[in-house]
Design a protein around this motif. Structure first.
Motif, PDB file in Angstrom:
ATOM      1  N   MET A  14      53.461  14.103 -42.644  1.00  0.00           N
ATOM      2  CA  MET A  14      53.239  13.803 -44.115  1.00  0.00           C
ATOM      3  C   MET A  14      54.232  14.364 -44.924  1.00  0.00           C
ATOM      4  SD  MET A  14      50.750  11.608 -44.247  1.00  0.00           S
ATOM      5  CE  MET A  14      50.661  11.401 -46.070  1.00  0.00           C
ATOM      6  N   ASP A  33      59.701  24.513 -44.138  1.00  0.00           N
ATOM      7  CA  ASP A  33      58.725  24.455 -43.014  1.00  0.00           C
ATOM      8  C   ASP A  33      58.923  25.946 -42.563  1.00  0.00           C
ATOM      9  OD1 ASP A  33      57.053  22.239 -41.350  1.00  0.00           O
ATOM     10  OD2 ASP A  33      57.245  24.182 -40.368  1.00  0.00           O
ATOM     11  N   GLN A  38      60.786  21.882 -36.660  1.00  0.00           N
ATOM     12  CA  GLN A  38      60.118  20.693 -37.528  1.00  0.00           C
ATOM     13  C   GLN A  38      61.058  20.297 -38.385  1.00  0.00           C
ATOM     14  OE1 GLN A  38      57.684  19.302 -36.004  1.00  0.00           O
ATOM     15  NE2 GLN A  38      56.192  19.740 -37.308  1.00  0.00           N
ATOM     16  N   GLU A  93      45.735  21.159 -42.831  1.00  0.00           N
ATOM     17  CA  GLU A  93      44.467  21.168 -43.911  1.00  0.00           C
ATOM     18  C   GLU A  93      43.637  22.679 -43.312  1.00  0.00           C
ATOM     19  OE1 GLU A  93      44.367  19.083 -45.989  1.00  0.00           O
ATOM     20  OE2 GLU A  93      42.009  18.531 -46.640  1.00  0.00           O
ATOM     21  N   LYS A  98      47.020  26.903 -47.428  1.00  0.00           N
ATOM     22  CA  LYS A  98      47.167  26.288 -48.594  1.00  0.00           C
ATOM     23  C   LYS A  98      47.249  27.049 -49.643  1.00  0.00           C
ATOM     24  CE  LYS A  98      45.870  21.518 -47.118  1.00  0.00           C
ATOM     25  NZ  LYS A  98      47.122  20.874 -47.108  1.00  0.00           N
TER      26      LYS A  98
HETATM   27  N1  NAD Z   1      48.310  12.880 -41.219  1.00  0.00           N
HETATM   28  C1  NAD Z   1      47.968  12.135 -42.134  1.00  0.00           C
HETATM   29  O1  NAD Z   1      47.852  10.620 -41.731  1.00  0.00           O
HETATM   30  C2  NAD Z   1      47.351  12.377 -43.515  1.00  0.00           C
HETATM   31  C3  NAD Z   1      47.182  11.658 -44.676  1.00  0.00           C
HETATM   32  C4  NAD Z   1      46.923  12.174 -45.885  1.00  0.00           C
HETATM   33  C5  NAD Z   1      47.036  13.539 -46.105  1.00  0.00           C
HETATM   34  N2  NAD Z   1      47.112  14.314 -45.095  1.00  0.00           N
HETATM   35  C6  NAD Z   1      47.271  15.771 -45.234  1.00  0.00           C
HETATM   36  O2  NAD Z   1      48.518  16.243 -45.372  1.00  0.00           O
HETATM   37  C7  NAD Z   1      48.489  17.789 -44.887  1.00  0.00           C
HETATM   38  C8  NAD Z   1      49.365  17.654 -43.838  1.00  0.00           C
HETATM   39  O3  NAD Z   1      49.145  17.106 -42.614  1.00  0.00           O
HETATM   40  P1  NAD Z   1      50.050  16.549 -41.404  1.00  0.00           P
HETATM   41  O4  NAD Z   1      49.274  15.436 -40.540  1.00  0.00           O
HETATM   42  O5  NAD Z   1      51.329  16.072 -42.034  1.00  0.00           O
HETATM   43  O6  NAD Z   1      50.042  18.100 -40.788  1.00  0.00           O
HETATM   44  P2  NAD Z   1      51.096  18.258 -39.600  1.00  0.00           P
HETATM   45  O7  NAD Z   1      50.428  19.369 -38.676  1.00  0.00           O
HETATM   46  O8  NAD Z   1      51.888  17.182 -38.995  1.00  0.00           O
HETATM   47  O9  NAD Z   1      52.290  19.219 -40.093  1.00  0.00           O
HETATM   48  C9  NAD Z   1      52.136  20.401 -40.944  1.00  0.00           C
HETATM   49  C10 NAD Z   1      53.350  21.091 -40.897  1.00  0.00           C
HETATM   50  O10 NAD Z   1      53.285  22.366 -41.959  1.00  0.00           O
HETATM   51  C11 NAD Z   1      53.994  23.506 -41.125  1.00  0.00           C
HETATM   52  N3  NAD Z   1      53.682  24.547 -41.525  1.00  0.00           N
HETATM   53  C12 NAD Z   1      52.518  25.239 -41.182  1.00  0.00           C
HETATM   54  N4  NAD Z   1      52.329  26.610 -41.930  1.00  0.00           N
HETATM   55  C13 NAD Z   1      53.165  26.525 -42.765  1.00  0.00           C
HETATM   56  C14 NAD Z   1      53.740  27.269 -43.870  1.00  0.00           C
HETATM   57  N5  NAD Z   1      53.148  28.565 -44.173  1.00  0.00           N
HETATM   58  N6  NAD Z   1      54.835  27.237 -44.554  1.00  0.00           N
HETATM   59  C15 NAD Z   1      55.450  25.911 -44.571  1.00  0.00           C
HETATM   60  N7  NAD Z   1      55.237  24.960 -43.568  1.00  0.00           N
HETATM   61  C16 NAD Z   1      53.889  25.484 -42.820  1.00  0.00           C
HETATM   62  C17 NAD Z   1      53.911  23.026 -39.669  1.00  0.00           C
HETATM   63  O11 NAD Z   1      55.045  23.792 -38.958  1.00  0.00           O
HETATM   64  C18 NAD Z   1      53.916  21.503 -39.732  1.00  0.00           C
HETATM   65  O12 NAD Z   1      55.190  21.330 -39.493  1.00  0.00           O
HETATM   66  C19 NAD Z   1      47.253  18.087 -44.485  1.00  0.00           C
HETATM   67  O13 NAD Z   1      46.647  18.789 -45.826  1.00  0.00           O
HETATM   68  C20 NAD Z   1      46.422  16.533 -44.180  1.00  0.00           C
HETATM   69  O14 NAD Z   1      45.033  16.606 -44.425  1.00  0.00           O
HETATM   70  C21 NAD Z   1      47.430  14.123 -43.779  1.00  0.00           C
END
Ligand code: NAD
Length: 291
Positions: A14, A33, A38, A93, A98
């Motif tokens: 996302m 990140d 990533q 999530e 967060k």
């Molecule tokens: N995947 C979907 O379709 C979708 C849709 C809408 C909302 N969301 C929400 O978006 C959020 C992210 O989901 P995603 O699917 O992109 O996750 P993901 O696992 O693909 O990516 C998360 C990223 O965050 C990074 N990260 C972890 N800890 C961190 C920190 N302390 N500081 C900076 N970066 C950090 C990780 O290295 C990773 O690159 C979640 O809250 C999820 O619920 C996801």
């Protein structure tokens, strides 16, 4: 207030999409990140997405260059937040993650900066309580793939101000999105329906009602969904889907209990497109392997 500079935290599925539409909208955007890998992948993703846009006649070469010029990557959240009017977090999530990101952004961002979260389920009131500026905290919920999906669901917390909602509406429009305003309730509008439909498809797969391909085909052609629920689960990430369901199960009750087969897939590391295997198999480039 008009947003001039944006920080996006988390360069996963996302975050990289949100950073892409933000930079494309002409907003200097820093993508943060903890993982260098990533960040590199996210920048490559931006280039590839822009190239596809050019091939389809949706983007010019000059727009691509401008977009890449506006997109920066960094591991330094403190410095990026200090220079931003809007911080959008898209880390996994998990409440404590967060909280940590929001506390850091809150401690370093200027007073006027809005802190938004792309959470699919967590309460914006609770997210606001992690900061000293709950009136400038809201959920800004994008959809996957961000550059194609037109909606941003805006969810207010108890203290979120009208001004914050208004500014988020404006910047979402600048990013080419339409918005809806939703009151706080677990799962908002979209996550609740999507989780339920996706879970039901997993129950059907487990019960042997039909093959995965036929479940998806039936829902697409019979109910006019643009994607089947199982292929959508693979795109969203089955781990992310399971997390959402667990949260909805806790907060809204029994009908959201995750299907055992979904739990099993996640235990096996079958997260979907991003891990190369979910309900379906994918190449390293994330393309579906046709049987
Ligand atoms: N995947 C979907 O379709 C979708 C849709 C809408 C909302 N969301 C929400 O978006 C959020 C992210 O989901 P995603 O699917 O992109 O996750 P993901 O696992 O693909 O990516 C998360 C990223 O965050 C990074 N990260 C972890 N800890 C961190 C920190 N302390 N500081 C900076 N970066 C950090 C990780 O290295 C990773 O690159 C979640 O809250 C999820 O619920 C996801």
């Amino acid at each position: 207030m008009k947003i001039q500079k944006v920080t996006v935290v988390g360069a996963g599925v996302m975050g990289r999409g949100i950073a892409y539409v933000s930079a494309l909208a002409g907003l200097p955007t820093t993508l943060i990140d903890v993982s260098e890998k990533q960040l590199l992948a996210a920048f490559e993703h931006a280039k590839k997405t822009a190239d596809k846009g050019i091939q389809r006649g949706k983007l010019t070469e000059a727009e691509k260059l401008k977009l890449l010029d506006h997109l920066h990557t960094s591991k330094d959240l403190e410095a990026a937040a200090a220079a931003s009017d809007l911080v959008i977090e898209a880390v996994p999530e998990k409440r404590d993650l967060k909280q940590n990101v929001l506390e850091t952004a809150d401690a370093h961002a200027p007073e006027h900066t809005i802190l938004a979260s792309n959470t699919s389920t967590i309460s914006p009131t609770e997210l606001g309580s992690f900061t000293k500026r709950p009136e400038r905290v809201a959920v800004m919920h994008f959809f996957n793939p961000v550059h194609k999906m037109r909606l941003v669901e805006i969810v207010r917390g108890l203290e979120t101000s009208d001004e914050t909602v208004h500014v988020i509406q404006q910047v979402s429009e600048q990013m080419g999105k339409e918005t809806v305003e939703v009151n706080e309730f677990p799962g908002f509008v979209t996550s609740r329906i999507s989780a339920l439909v996706g879970n039901e498809a997993f129950h059907m797969l487990q019960e042997g009602v039909a093959t995965a391909e036929d479940i998806d085909k039936a829902i697409k052609l019979g109910l006019n969904f643009p994607m089947g629920p199982l292929e959508l689960g693979d795109l969203v990430g089955l781990d992310a889907r399971l997390n959402n369901l667990k949260y909805l199960h806790e907060t809204l009750g029994e009908k959201y209990r995750p299907a055992p087969l979904l739990e099993q897939y996640v235990k096996a590391g079958r997260f979907g497109r991003k891990s190369g295997k979910g309900v379906y198999d994918y190449t390293e480039q994330g393309e579906l392997v046709k049987k």
